[in-house]
Scaffold this motif. Structure first.
Motif, mmCIF file in Angstrom:
data_model
loop_
_atom_site.group_PDB
_atom_site.id
_atom_site.type_symbol
_atom_site.label_atom_id
_atom_site.label_comp_id
_atom_site.label_asym_id
_atom_site.label_seq_id
_atom_site.Cartn_x
_atom_site.Cartn_y
_atom_site.Cartn_z
ATOM 1 N N SER A 1 0.806 -1.224 0.000
ATOM 2 C CA SER A 1 0.000 0.000 0.000
ATOM 3 C C SER A 1 0.828 1.257 0.000
ATOM 4 N N HIS A 2 2.145 1.170 0.278
ATOM 5 C CA HIS A 2 2.981 2.379 0.363
ATOM 6 C C HIS A 2 3.731 2.573 -0.926
ATOM 7 N N PRO A 3 3.697 3.762 -1.464
ATOM 8 C CA PRO A 3 4.441 4.027 -2.698
ATOM 9 C C PRO A 3 5.933 4.041 -2.434
ATOM 10 N N GLN A 4 6.695 3.731 -3.465
ATOM 11 C CA GLN A 4 8.154 3.748 -3.351
ATOM 12 C C GLN A 4 8.633 5.179 -3.128
ATOM 13 N N VAL A 5 9.547 5.343 -2.162
ATOM 14 C CA VAL A 5 10.086 6.659 -1.832
ATOM 15 C C VAL A 5 11.545 6.715 -2.269
ATOM 16 N N ALA A 6 11.926 7.863 -2.864
ATOM 17 C CA ALA A 6 13.300 7.992 -3.353
ATOM 18 C C ALA A 6 14.286 8.111 -2.215
ATOM 19 N N ASP A 7 15.486 7.607 -2.439
ATOM 20 C CA ASP A 7 16.561 7.703 -1.458
ATOM 21 C C ASP A 7 17.105 9.127 -1.443
ATOM 22 N N GLN A 8 16.969 9.828 -0.311
ATOM 23 C CA GLN A 8 17.387 11.236 -0.218
ATOM 24 C C GLN A 8 18.700 11.417 0.522
ATOM 25 N N SER A 9 19.417 10.330 0.743
ATOM 26 C CA SER A 9 20.674 10.454 1.487
ATOM 27 C C SER A 9 21.724 11.225 0.705
ATOM 28 N N GLU A 10 21.684 11.175 -0.639
ATOM 29 C CA GLU A 10 22.716 11.811 -1.459
ATOM 30 C C GLU A 10 22.310 13.188 -1.972
ATOM 31 N N TYR A 11 21.019 13.416 -2.208
ATOM 32 C CA TYR A 11 20.547 14.645 -2.824
ATOM 33 C C TYR A 11 19.543 15.356 -1.931
ATOM 34 N N LYS A 12 19.523 16.670 -2.016
ATOM 35 C CA LYS A 12 18.579 17.483 -1.243
ATOM 36 C C LYS A 12 17.172 17.404 -1.828
ATOM 37 N N TYR A 13 17.094 17.301 -3.169
ATOM 38 C CA TYR A 13 15.793 17.231 -3.837
ATOM 39 C C TYR A 13 15.734 16.006 -4.733
ATOM 40 N N ASP A 14 14.510 15.522 -4.916
ATOM 41 C CA ASP A 14 14.319 14.433 -5.872
ATOM 42 C C ASP A 14 14.400 14.935 -7.299
ATOM 43 N N ALA A 15 13.924 16.129 -7.538
ATOM 44 C CA ALA A 15 13.951 16.655 -8.911
ATOM 45 C C ALA A 15 13.847 18.175 -8.878
ATOM 46 N N TYR A 16 14.536 18.790 -9.841
ATOM 47 C CA TYR A 16 14.424 20.234 -10.071
ATOM 48 C C TYR A 16 13.572 20.462 -11.312
ATOM 49 N N ASN B 1 4.113 7.643 -15.068
ATOM 50 C CA ASN B 1 5.293 7.429 -15.917
ATOM 51 C C ASN B 1 6.413 8.407 -15.553
ATOM 52 N N LEU B 2 6.049 9.677 -15.309
ATOM 53 C CA LEU B 2 7.041 10.677 -14.915
ATOM 54 C C LEU B 2 7.672 10.324 -13.574
ATOM 55 N N SER B 3 6.869 9.826 -12.635
ATOM 56 C CA SER B 3 7.396 9.428 -11.328
ATOM 57 C C SER B 3 8.399 8.295 -11.462
ATOM 58 N N CYS B 4 8.111 7.351 -12.340
ATOM 59 C CA CYS B 4 9.046 6.250 -12.551
ATOM 60 C C CYS B 4 10.358 6.745 -13.156
ATOM 61 N N GLN B 5 10.259 7.741 -14.061
ATOM 62 C CA GLN B 5 11.466 8.289 -14.671
ATOM 63 C C GLN B 5 12.333 9.006 -13.626
ATOM 64 N N ILE B 6 11.691 9.666 -12.663
ATOM 65 C CA ILE B 6 12.447 10.351 -11.609
ATOM 66 C C ILE B 6 13.162 9.361 -10.718
ATOM 67 N N LEU B 7 12.518 8.219 -10.439
ATOM 68 C CA LEU B 7 13.096 7.220 -9.533
ATOM 69 C C LEU B 7 14.134 6.345 -10.219
ATOM 70 N N LYS B 8 14.062 6.226 -11.536
ATOM 71 C CA LYS B 8 14.922 5.287 -12.261
ATOM 72 C C LYS B 8 16.369 5.770 -12.257
ATOM 73 N N GLU B 9 17.286 4.849 -12.054
ATOM 74 C CA GLU B 9 18.718 5.133 -12.132
ATOM 75 C C GLU B 9 19.279 4.426 -13.367
ATOM 76 N N LYS B 10 19.797 5.219 -14.321
ATOM 77 C CA LYS B 10 20.291 4.642 -15.567
ATOM 78 C C LYS B 10 21.720 5.128 -15.818
ATOM 79 N N LYS B 11 22.641 4.189 -15.913
ATOM 80 C CA LYS B 11 24.039 4.517 -16.171
ATOM 81 C C LYS B 11 24.263 4.801 -17.656
ATOM 82 N N VAL B 12 25.308 5.614 -17.947
ATOM 83 C CA VAL B 12 25.640 5.986 -19.325
ATOM 84 C C VAL B 12 26.989 5.378 -19.687
ATOM 85 N N PRO B 13 27.117 4.723 -20.845
ATOM 86 C CA PRO B 13 28.422 4.190 -21.262
ATOM 87 C C PRO B 13 29.460 5.299 -21.353
#
Length: 862
Positions: free
Chosen positions: A683-698, A833-845
């Motif tokens: 029942s609880h939505p996934q919450v972003a890890d805020q240990s590294e950043y002050k904001y989830d998104a600008y 969909n936007l919320s998932c994009q904010i939470l997703k971590e994608k590495k770049v080659p």
């Protein structure tokens, strides 16, 4: 007169000076035009006529009854008739008591009664040129009652003797006598006794036959000008050699003359005739006591200016020796000219200037040396001329400049200068047109010239840049012409992009004909006083908003390749020229068409000079003929025609019915899907890890879009709006520090947030800060090697409109963007969909990012 000169110089428009070319055969506002009216007699004109023009008719006789009483008439032109002879009878003008100017010139044969001018006590100017008049016109009593006569023109007649009637004693105000183009061959004291005691402002004996046969006639005649003084005496074009000039100067010894003209003479040896004599120290010695101010000995064959040739002319102010064959100036040639201020040596054969060339010219202000063959100039040629203000060295072969004193103008066009490095020159105006300058870095040197205000550099070869100096901050430049060069080759390589950066006082800049296909975005930064900019005849197809300074009021963009320019670029202007461009006439041009119909900006050229080039079907059609009623505000979709709609509606009816049912219920389906998912996963939505950043998104957006962004996005995502929302967001209106630099706030927001969400709208693309934030987000993308930038497109922006912006085009080459749904029931799906994009971590080659980083760096510096 000033307006006429401006039209001729600027636009090449020549206005007619002959009043008869304006109107004919009518009277208006006290002026009567009766030129070319086939008249045989003087017509009736209003009694209050002030000016009367009767030339180019067939009037063969004027008598005492020809004119009614015209007391207001001041000017009468009745010369140039198509018949000859023309007879002027006794008292022909007696009914014109206040006449000031009478023109009877250019009548092939004129017969005058001795009393023809009786009754003209106020006449000031009498023109009798080109009338085939003989000696009697001066020797008889024709001018007996013209007591107010100031100017008499008897040029182009057949006068052979100069022996005026004793009645000329009574013409006490006579100041100008023109006798040029006659056949006068005698000139002795006894001939001009009636002129003694007079002071002439102008006396011309130009182009006569003075002493054609007797070479030493001056020795036999006493001074013909005894007790006569002249402001200007013209005896040029009489074929006088050096010997005849010497005899004349000796004969008139002591006569006071302000300006003396010998122009068009045969003095001098020319090029290679040693048997002919050049003027020497004795030639002008007889003028020592004449207090001469101006001497004109131009248009001759003088090859050498000998030493001390002008030593007796100590009061001379201006000396003209142009258009001779001067190849040599000997030492001390100008000694004695202690008061000379103007020296004209143009159009001669000078090849070198030495240290001693201008010795003795302590007071000279202006030296004209144009159109010689000067290639070598000694270092000290001009260094001692402390009062020199203008030097004209145009059209020579100079490759290296010597030092100059502080000048007002240095005219150096049409030479062979390849560089100005090491040049010691100080001037307010510097002309360097049509030289061989190729290094744009030389401008940084020229901009350091003290007090330089005007610089002309068109038609050089500027094509590369090696920068040696920076521009001084207190630069005084207000006008610069860089037209007809090759600046595209410089700026396309990102060289010398700061060349105008310190020119804060520059008001007018010409960059026409430079093959410019694009303009660096920052090229005009620093031109805070720029008023006029000429970009005509380049290859410009697109102009970015914010490119031009806010001070700009005059812009010339004619003859470029503009397809559909944005009107926002022209908002500060008062005068604009966008004629002869390559407009693509589709709905993308709607904004320009609307602006053209409502703007207060003065548009140069005619409406027919702004026309379509594409599509071919309407090529050449003026923009003013186009309508935009069929174009919607949404430029992505084209309006379907009614006939197509009718044709397709029946075919698609069944299919559309099914689609509509599904479409209307898809929102409910998505709610059911989320409900089931929550029960299965938790029942609880996934919450972003805020240990590294002050904001989830600008969230980056245009200020004009804030209300929509707040209602559509922030209220559904940000936890400070509703506690059930999962994200801690950053946006300008709430989280930017007041008083901090805006760019610093943007940079801090990007680096303190997990992701940057750019809400791209039409307003976003016009906002320079938004585009700059987009660039910063991409820079972090390559630093962190993470996909940290999310692009959301809102509204009807097409792929073409997005790709016009280099930062966005670079993003689209590697990533996909989100588009805000058109249907309200799709909003929940989009937010998820936007919320998932904010939470997703994608590495770049890493390897790919290095290549793209170079591209982004190029975009950022451009």
């Amino acid at each position: 007169m000033m307006l006429r000169q401006q039209l001729v110089l600027v636009f090449g428009i020549s206005l007619a000076t002959d009043p008869c070319t304006l109107r004919s055969c009518s009277s208006e506002a006290q002026v009567s035009w009766y030129c070319n009216c086939n008249l045989t007699d003087v017509p009736l004109v209003p009694k209050d006529t002030v000016k009367l023009f009767l030339t180019y008719n067939y009037i063969s006789q004027v008598t005492a009854t020809s004119f009614p009483l015209l007391e207001h008439l001041l000017l009468l032109e009745i010369g140039t008739q198509y018949v000859s002879p023309v007879t002027i009878g006794k008292g022909a003008f007696r009914n014109l008591p206040n006449l000031r100017v009478l023109d009877l010139g250019n009548v092939k044969i004129l017969h005058l009664d001795l009393d023809a001018f009786v009754g003209l006590p106020s006449l000031n100017v009498l023109r009798l040129f080109g009338n085939d008049l003989g000696d009697s016109i001066l020797e008889e009593r024709y001018f007996q009652e013209l007591v107010s006569l100031e100017e008499l023109d008897l040029s182009s007649n057949k006068i052979t003797r100069l022996q005026p009637h004793p009645l000329f004693y009574n013409l006490t105000v006579l100041k100008k006598v023109n006798l040029k183009f006659n056949k006068i061959s005698n000139l002795c004291e006894s001939n001009l006794t009636s002129f003694q005691g007079k002071h002439f402002l102008l006396f011309s004996l130009r182009s006569n036959y003075l002493y054609e046969t007797d070479k030493k006639a001056w020795a036999k005649c006493p001074n013909p000008f005894r007790n006569i003084t002249f402001q200007s005496l013209d005896i040029g074009e009489n074929g006088w050699s050096t010997e005849k000039v010497k005899y004349f100067c000796t004969a008139i010894k002591g006569t006071q003359i302000g300006s003396l003209t010998f122009g068009v003479h045969i003095m001098g040896s020319g090029y290679g005739f040693a048997n002919l004599k050049n003027p020497d120290v004795d030639t002008f010695a007889g003028l020592a006591r004449s207090d001469l101010n101006v001497l004109d000995i131009s248009h001759g064959y003088i090859f050498s200016l000998n030493s001390l040739i002008f030593q007796s002319l100590g009061n001379l102010d201006s000396l003209n020796v142009s258009k001779n064959k001067i190849n040599e100036i000997k030492n001390q040639a100008f000694f004695g000219l202690r008061n000379l201020r103007v020296l004209n040596l143009s159009s001669n054969l000078l090849g070198e200037l030495y240290d001693y060339t201008f010795e003795g010219l302590h007071s000279v202000i202006y030296i004209d040396l144009q159109q010689n063959h000067i290639g070598m100039i000694a270092e000290k040629s001009f260094s001692n001329l402390v009062n020199l203000k203008i030097i004209d060295l145009r059209d020579n072969a100079i490759k290296r400049l010597p030092p100059f004193p502080h000048l007002a103008s240095a005219l150096l066009s049409d030479n062979k200068l390849m560089s100005v490095v090491g040049t010691k020159i100080a001037a307010m105006q510097l002309e360097l047109e049509r030289n061989w300058l190729a290094n744009l870095g030389d401008l940084y040197i020229l901009f350091q010239v003290p007090d330089l205000q005007y610089i002309y550099l068109k038609q050089n070869r500027f094509s590369y840049c090696v920068k040696r100096h920076n521009v001084i901050e207190n630069n005084q430049l207000i006008y610069m012409d860089l037209g007809e060069n090759m600046l595209q080759l410089v700026w396309e390589r990102d060289l010398c992009l700061d060349v105008f950066r310190a020119l804060s006082k520059l008001q007018f800049l010409h960059l026409n004909n430079n093959y410019l296909s694009s303009l660096p975005q920052e090229i005009f930064r620093g031109l805070t006083s720029l008023k006029g900019l000429n970009l005509a005849s380049n290859l410009l197809s697109h102009l970015s908003p914010g490119l031009f300074p806010q001070s700009l009021t005059i812009l010339n963009l004619s003859r470029n390749q503009l397809f559909s320019p944005e009107p926002e670029v022209f908002m500060t202007l008062s005068i604009l020229d966008i004629t002869h461009n390559k407009y693509v006439c589709d709905c993308a041009l709607k904004s320009l068409l609307v602006w053209l119909n409502h703007t207060n900006v003065t548009l140069a050229g005619s409406q027919s000079d702004r026309y379509c080039v594409y599509p071919p079907a309407i090529a050449g059609v003026p923009l003013s003929f186009l309508t935009y009623e069929g174009c919607e505000e949404d430029e992505l979709l084209e309006e379907l025609s009614f006939s197509v709609f009718v044709f397709t509606s029946v075919t698609l009816l069944v299919f559309l019915t099914a689609v509509i049912v599904f479409t209307r219920c898809r929102g409910i389906c998505f709610v059911w899907y989320k409900t089931v998912t929550k029960k299965i996963i938790g029942s609880h939505p996934q919450v972003a890890d805020q240990s590294e950043y002050k904001y989830d998104a600008y969230f980056c957006y245009s200020k004009n879009d804030f209300e929509w962004v707040q209602n559509s996005l922030l209220k559904h995502l940000d936890s400070q709006y509703f506690k059930k929302n999962r994200f801690t967001l950053c946006f300008e209106e709430r989280d930017f520090l007041p008083g901090e630099e805006h760019i610093s706030n943007i940079r801090d927001a990007i680096w303190n947030s997990r992701k940057t969400v750019c809400i791209v709208t039409r307003q976003f693309l016009k906002d320079g800060w938004c585009v700059e934030a987009f660039n910063f987000a991409q820079s972090r993308y390559f630093c962190d090697l993470k996909d940290v930038l999310i692009m959301v497109v809102v509204g009807s922006l097409s792929q073409y409109q997005l790709m016009k912006h280099k930062p966005i085009r670079n993003f689209l080459q590697r990533s996909r963007y989100l588009r805000w749904p058109e249907d309200y029931q799709d909003v929940d799906w989009f937010l998820n969909n936007l919320s998932c994009q904010i939470l997703k971590e994608k590495k770049v080659p890493k390897k790919a990012s290095v290549i793209e980083l170079q591209t982004v760096a190029t975009v950022s510096h451009g």
